[in-house]
Design a protein around this motif. Structure first.
Motif, PDB file in Angstrom:
ATOM      1  N   ASP A  28      45.618  29.340  35.292  1.00 32.91           N
ATOM      2  CA  ASP A  28      45.957  27.990  34.819  1.00 32.91           C
ATOM      3  C   ASP A  28      45.943  27.913  33.297  1.00 32.91           C
ATOM      4  O   ASP A  28      45.825  26.823  32.724  1.00 32.91           O
ATOM      5  CB  ASP A  28      44.955  26.972  35.371  1.00 32.91           C
ATOM      6  CG  ASP A  28      44.921  26.935  36.893  1.00 32.91           C
ATOM      7  OD1 ASP A  28      45.987  27.149  37.511  1.00 32.91           O
ATOM      8  OD2 ASP A  28      43.834  26.711  37.453  1.00 32.91           O
ATOM      9  N   ASP A  29      46.033  29.057  32.624  1.00 32.30           N
ATOM     10  CA  ASP A  29      45.941  29.110  31.159  1.00 32.30           C
ATOM     11  C   ASP A  29      44.637  28.505  30.659  1.00 32.30           C
ATOM     12  O   ASP A  29      44.576  27.951  29.556  1.00 32.30           O
ATOM     13  CB  ASP A  29      47.140  28.403  30.508  1.00 32.30           C
ATOM     14  CG  ASP A  29      48.444  29.141  30.771  1.00 32.30           C
ATOM     15  OD1 ASP A  29      48.428  30.383  30.864  1.00 32.30           O
ATOM     16  OD2 ASP A  29      49.482  28.467  30.898  1.00 32.30           O
ATOM     17  N   PHE A  30      43.598  28.611  31.448  1.00 32.79           N
ATOM     18  CA  PHE A  30      42.252  28.148  31.092  1.00 32.79           C
ATOM     19  C   PHE A  30      42.205  26.654  30.786  1.00 32.79           C
ATOM     20  O   PHE A  30      41.337  26.194  30.032  1.00 32.79           O
ATOM     21  CB  PHE A  30      41.690  28.964  29.933  1.00 32.79           C
ATOM     22  CG  PHE A  30      41.515  30.425  30.274  1.00 32.79           C
ATOM     23  CD1 PHE A  30      40.485  30.850  31.085  1.00 32.79           C
ATOM     24  CD2 PHE A  30      42.416  31.363  29.781  1.00 32.79           C
ATOM     25  CE1 PHE A  30      40.344  32.190  31.413  1.00 32.79           C
ATOM     26  CE2 PHE A  30      42.269  32.708  30.104  1.00 32.79           C
ATOM     27  CZ  PHE A  30      41.225  33.124  30.920  1.00 32.79           C
ATOM     28  N   ALA A  31      43.114  25.884  31.383  1.00 37.13           N
ATOM     29  CA  ALA A  31      43.041  24.421  31.261  1.00 37.13           C
ATOM     30  C   ALA A  31      41.830  23.912  32.042  1.00 37.13           C
ATOM     31  O   ALA A  31      41.505  24.423  33.123  1.00 37.13           O
ATOM     32  CB  ALA A  31      44.318  23.774  31.781  1.00 37.13           C
ATOM     33  N   ILE A  32      41.159  22.912  31.496  1.00 33.28           N
ATOM     34  CA  ILE A  32      39.980  22.348  32.154  1.00 33.28           C
ATOM     35  C   ILE A  32      40.423  21.440  33.290  1.00 33.28           C
ATOM     36  O   ILE A  32      41.260  20.546  33.110  1.00 33.28           O
ATOM     37  CB  ILE A  32      39.127  21.565  31.149  1.00 33.28           C
ATOM     38  CG1 ILE A  32      38.624  22.500  30.037  1.00 33.28           C
ATOM     39  CG2 ILE A  32      37.940  20.899  31.836  1.00 33.28           C
ATOM     40  CD1 ILE A  32      37.978  21.776  28.878  1.00 33.28           C
ATOM     41  N   THR A  50      39.565  32.461  24.485  1.00 26.68           N
ATOM     42  CA  THR A  50      40.816  32.591  25.228  1.00 26.68           C
ATOM     43  C   THR A  50      42.060  32.282  24.409  1.00 26.68           C
ATOM     44  O   THR A  50      43.165  32.671  24.783  1.00 26.68           O
ATOM     45  CB  THR A  50      40.807  31.664  26.449  1.00 26.68           C
ATOM     46  OG1 THR A  50      40.728  30.303  25.986  1.00 26.68           O
ATOM     47  CG2 THR A  50      39.626  31.962  27.354  1.00 26.68           C
ATOM     48  N   GLY A  51      41.902  31.534  23.308  1.00 27.82           N
ATOM     49  CA  GLY A  51      43.062  31.056  22.576  1.00 27.82           C
ATOM     50  C   GLY A  51      43.745  29.883  23.252  1.00 27.82           C
ATOM     51  O   GLY A  51      44.807  29.434  22.809  1.00 27.82           O
ATOM     52  N   GLU A 104      33.801  27.189  30.846  1.00 27.85           N
ATOM     53  CA  GLU A 104      33.790  28.553  30.339  1.00 27.85           C
ATOM     54  C   GLU A 104      34.965  29.331  30.940  1.00 27.85           C
ATOM     55  O   GLU A 104      35.511  28.907  31.962  1.00 27.85           O
ATOM     56  CB  GLU A 104      32.440  29.239  30.648  1.00 27.85           C
ATOM     57  CG  GLU A 104      31.961  29.159  32.093  1.00 27.85           C
ATOM     58  CD  GLU A 104      32.530  30.234  32.984  1.00 27.85           C
ATOM     59  OE1 GLU A 104      32.973  31.289  32.503  1.00 27.85           O
ATOM     60  OE2 GLU A 104      32.555  30.012  34.192  1.00 27.85           O
ATOM     61  N   PRO A 105      35.392  30.436  30.265  1.00 28.95           N
ATOM     62  CA  PRO A 105      34.770  31.132  29.145  1.00 28.95           C
ATOM     63  C   PRO A 105      34.703  30.253  27.895  1.00 28.95           C
ATOM     64  O   PRO A 105      35.610  29.469  27.629  1.00 28.95           O
ATOM     65  CB  PRO A 105      35.694  32.331  28.898  1.00 28.95           C
ATOM     66  CG  PRO A 105      36.562  32.443  30.114  1.00 28.95           C
ATOM     67  CD  PRO A 105      36.664  31.082  30.670  1.00 28.95           C
ATOM     68  N   CYS A 106      33.618  30.443  27.137  1.00 29.09           N
ATOM     69  CA  CYS A 106      33.418  29.610  25.960  1.00 29.09           C
ATOM     70  C   CYS A 106      32.713  30.420  24.878  1.00 29.09           C
ATOM     71  O   CYS A 106      32.195  31.516  25.128  1.00 29.09           O
ATOM     72  CB  CYS A 106      32.605  28.371  26.301  1.00 29.09           C
ATOM     73  SG  CYS A 106      30.922  28.738  26.850  1.00 29.09           S
ATOM     74  N   TYR A 107      32.690  29.867  23.693  1.00 27.64           N
ATOM     75  CA  TYR A 107      32.022  30.495  22.556  1.00 27.64           C
ATOM     76  C   TYR A 107      30.566  30.771  22.904  1.00 27.64           C
ATOM     77  O   TYR A 107      29.883  29.932  23.511  1.00 27.64           O
ATOM     78  CB  TYR A 107      32.134  29.578  21.342  1.00 27.64           C
ATOM     79  CG  TYR A 107      31.483  30.090  20.093  1.00 27.64           C
ATOM     80  CD1 TYR A 107      31.688  31.397  19.657  1.00 27.64           C
ATOM     81  CD2 TYR A 107      30.658  29.266  19.336  1.00 27.64           C
ATOM     82  CE1 TYR A 107      31.070  31.864  18.495  1.00 27.64           C
ATOM     83  CE2 TYR A 107      30.049  29.717  18.179  1.00 27.64           C
ATOM     84  CZ  TYR A 107      30.265  31.022  17.773  1.00 27.64           C
ATOM     85  OH  TYR A 107      29.651  31.480  16.637  1.00 27.64           O
ATOM     86  N   VAL A 108      30.079  31.935  22.502  1.00 28.00           N
ATOM     87  CA  VAL A 108      28.766  32.398  22.957  1.00 28.00           C
ATOM     88  C   VAL A 108      27.612  31.506  22.505  1.00 28.00           C
ATOM     89  O   VAL A 108      26.537  31.540  23.100  1.00 28.00           O
ATOM     90  CB  VAL A 108      28.511  33.853  22.500  1.00 28.00           C
ATOM     91  CG1 VAL A 108      29.467  34.814  23.175  1.00 28.00           C
ATOM     92  CG2 VAL A 108      28.595  33.978  20.975  1.00 28.00           C
TER      93      VAL A 108
END
Length: 382
Positions: A145-149, A174-175, A119-123
């Motif tokens: 980290d640009d939301f990289a996993i 996040t895009g 997350e953040p993720c689709y609700v």
């Protein structure tokens, strides 16, 4: 009265809808919250739907969907990404990706199974896991980290109850587009621990600075792909999605589907056939327009003092509002009432979203520019 289902009773309403219920009662609101294209469905697709209605294609289809549509979906995945699925045994048509997600989780999970959800993720991800009897396990990603996993963070969350990892890329809210290296690392983990990978790729065509990596090309034996026509083809109201998965999974998804939804709408499936049969000009034009808006809007956010990661896909910006000194909920509420701009507080997408707001740039450019003026005025009045 006897008690109702406690899992469903404990599930809160969507954190997105609350703000739009308020906004709907206000005048002159600029909405940056709706996750929906502002384009109408291209004419040739609408015309196919009209033709289907006029010629009486108003019956059920097979449970798995029109064979021609399944063939086109599998051909498209093979051509675009090199992912190979059998349209007869490994593909089914669903009533939107939302139904697809529900079907897959019900098929994969036994009571108490855990699903790792970056997350953040689709609700909808966490509630759907819970509705299927599973337990969502959040793992954070960072905007720095640009939301990289981070595979190490995921590995630390794996337990003997872990059954699957659920991701979306390009991501809502996040895009972010997951880099190939991050997906390779997830595949290694999945193989090491015998996990399923559920990959929501509804925004796969909406990427701007680099190619989308289809997870089905990396680990087809354990990956369930979810996709559809809502975003790239501006077909949200037609409700057509699809699942591509290993045969054993796809077969059971059809079994649940036949008892709950039976089939996706016949007319909508024929419109989707046209969407994949014709040229990509309409899709390319929409993506180019989103890209233009993306660059203008992100630049504008940065100029008014809101640091914003560069979204690589979808049509969302996820700027940090930490400089305002407000939490996400307070920021969104005050912005709506003070300047009539509706955004979504980032915390509704998970703890890692706190300190951010989600802004959809699937909105006309003049509206985006006016929203920037209003947000700047709000910040300066702070």
């Amino acid at each position: 009265m006897r008690p109702l289902n406690p899992v469903i009773a404990a599930c809160p309403p969507s954190g997105i809808r609350r703000f739009f219920d308020i906004a709907a009662e206000m005048d002159d609101v600029i909405s940056l919250g709706v996750g929906e294209p502002d384009f109408v469905t291209p004419w040739r697709i609408r015309e196919a739907g009209i033709y289907a209605l006029e010629h009486g294609y108003t019956t059920y289809t097979s449970n798995a969907g029109l064979p021609r549509l399944r063939e086109l979906i599998c051909d498209d995945l093979a051509t675009r990404y090199g992912a190979t699925y059998d349209p007869r045994e490994e593909c089914l048509i669903t009533t939107g990706v939302s139904e697809g997600l529900d079907l897959v989780l019900r098929v994969l999970l036994e009571p108490g199974d855990e699903v790792i959800v970056p997350e953040p993720c689709y609700v909808a991800y966490e509630p759907c896991v819970g509705f299927a009897g599973g337990t969502p396990v959040r793992v954070p990603t960072r905007w720095e980290d640009d939301f990289a996993i981070d595979a190490d963070v995921v590995a630390a969350a794996i337990t003997p109850r872990t059954k699957a990892i659920l991701i979306g890329s390009p991501a809502n809210p996040t895009g972010a587009v997951q880099p190939r290296a991050a997906l390779d690392a997830l595949v290694r983990l999945a193989r090491e621990h015998d996990l399923y990978l559920v990959s929501d790729e509804i925004y796969d065509r909406l990427t701007y600075d680099g190619a989308h990596t289809c997870l089905g090309t990396l680990a087809p034996e354990r990956t369930v792909l979810l996709g559809g026509f809502s975003k790239a083809h501006a077909m949200t109201g037609w409700r057509v999605g699809w699942i591509c998965a290993p045969q054993a999974v796809a077969e059971l998804c059809v079994r649940v589907h036949q008892y709950t939804m039976l089939c996706a709408p016949h007319v909508s499936q024929l419109a989707a056939v046209e969407a994949l049969s014709g040229p990509d000009d309409d899709v390319d034009a929409m993506v180019a327009d989103y890209d233009r808006r993306r660059r203008v809007f992100v630049k504008g956010l940065r100029e008014i003092g809101l640091d914003c990661p560069e979204p690589g896909g979808a049509f969302y910006a996820f700027p940090s509002i930490r400089s305002s000194g407000l939490d996400s909920e307070t920021f969104a509420e005050r912005l709506l009432h003070a300047e009539s701009v509706a955004v979504v507080p980032g915390n509704v997408f998970g703890p890692s979203g706190e300190g951010h707001i989600r802004c959809s740039y699937a909105t006309a450019l003049p509206q985006l520019e006016e929203a920037l003026v209003r947000i700047a005025r709000f910040l300066n009045a702070g």
